[in-house]
Design an enzyme around this catalytic site. Structure first.
Site, PDB file in Angstrom:
ATOM      1  N   ASP A 145       0.822  -1.211   0.000  1.00  0.00           N
ATOM      2  CA  ASP A 145       0.000   0.000   0.000  1.00  0.00           C
ATOM      3  C   ASP A 145       0.855   1.260   0.000  1.00  0.00           C
ATOM      4  OD1 ASP A 145      -2.212  -1.630   0.159  1.00  0.00           O
ATOM      5  OD2 ASP A 145      -2.538  -1.320   2.303  1.00  0.00           O
ATOM      6  N   ARG A 146       0.300   2.319  -0.542  1.00  0.00           N
ATOM      7  CA  ARG A 146       1.001   3.599  -0.613  1.00  0.00           C
ATOM      8  C   ARG A 146       1.461   4.078   0.761  1.00  0.00           C
ATOM      9  NH1 ARG A 146      -1.596   9.232  -3.077  1.00  0.00           N
ATOM     10  NH2 ARG A 146       0.174  10.579  -2.590  1.00  0.00           N
TER      11      ARG A 146
END
Length: 317
Positions: A145-146
């Protein structure tokens, strides 16, 4: 933007390029033309392999010779590739924790997406390509995930990509994350088996019997005031898996904007936290060339370490 018409190209496939579909090869080779045009020239038979027409699903073999017809390309803008002078791009050079001729391991910072898209000009993979312009091949082996920091594997050869992705599919890769969760995690909660269903409209994931089987293993690392530092090891690789499984147990991760608890965010914010406390800290896999067992560790950044120090000081006060 200017348009450029290419010449006919003949490409001989080597062992490293073998095994991929012709449509995927063309999409990588002709990066600046629309996907629809690639499928159009395949349907019209303008692409030939060993002088024969082929379908989009044809898998390339070593020594195949591909004829790529002339195509019209849009000349890219000068700023298409991220500048290596940008602080965010230059920072990644210092965060490469392992590299050889087959793969690269990045300790990705929180807030950096793994690839561009959805309004982002570039992500980690585009920045790495800018930093390594001489590399013929750089592709993500997996994604995180970012807002999650930590280990990201990047293949530098197609053969390495296939080898590593096979290990992920066969679930022989072991990944360990550190997460700061709300409350007192129970020692007996070592495994969460809860199927996950993703809403394709808003990408929110929830536990549902209609979802895909999902398993995460947990271990308590340290107990802190009103919080627990845990180790999480996902056995399956579902979207937001660790984040949803910790929420499901009643112990959401600090500063999780989708599945968190605002009261816990406010509490950890006083200790200096302003990002998701989820870090991919350790990975174990087999090297794609040497077959050597590899174990890579990625240290947490100073902000996360500082938050833990602040919470420890509360415990000793």
């Amino acid at each position: 933007m200017n348009e450029i018409k290419t010449q006919v190209q003949f490409v001989e496939i080597d062992d490293d390029m073998a095994g991929q579909r012709i449509d995927n090869f063309l999409r990588n080779h002709l990066k600046d033309i629309p996907k629809s045009m690639i499928y159009r020239i395949l349907r019209k038979g303008e692409v030939r392999v060993n002088k024969k027409r082929i379908k989009a699903e044809y898998k390339l073999q070593a020594l195949d010779v591909i004829r790529i017809p002339p195509v019209t390309l849009t000349e890219p803008q000068q700023d298409t590739a991220p500048s290596t002078k940008l602080a965010k791009v230059a920072e990644l050079e210092q965060r490469i924790i392992y590299e050889d001729e087959h793969l690269l391991v990045l300790n990705k910072p929180s807030g950096t997406a793994v690839h561009g898209g959805s309004g982002l000009k570039f992500g980690a993979i585009e920045a790495l390509r800018a930093l390594r312009p001489q590399a013929r091949f750089l592709e993500l082996v997996h994604r995180i995930d970012r807002d999650t920091s930590g280990i990201l594997l990047v293949a530098k050869k197609r053969s390495a990509l296939r080898h590593l992705q096979a290990q992920f599919r066969e679930k022989t890769v072991k990944k360990y994350y550190f997460a700061l969760v709300m409350g007192e995690w129970k020692n007996q909660c070592r495994v969460v088996n809860a199927p996950l269903l993703k809403n394709e409209t808003n990408s929110i994931v929830r536990v549902s019997q209609a979802g895909k089987p999902s398993e995460t293993r947990f271990k308590v690392l340290e107990r802190l005031p009103n919080a627990t530092l845990i180790q999480a090891s996902p056995i399956t690789g579902r979207t937001h898996q660790i984040r949803v499984h910790t929420q499901y147990t009643g112990h959401p991760i600090a500063w999780d904007d989708r599945y968190g608890d605002r009261r816990f965010d406010a509490y950890t914010g006083k200790a200096g936290l302003d990002r998701l406390f989820l870090h991919a800290a350790n990975i174990q896999f087999v090297h794609p060339a040497s077959e050597e067992a590899m174990e890579i560790h990625a240290p947490m950044d100073s902000k996360l370490e500082g938050v833990l120090s602040q919470l420890r000081s509360l415990a000793s006060a």
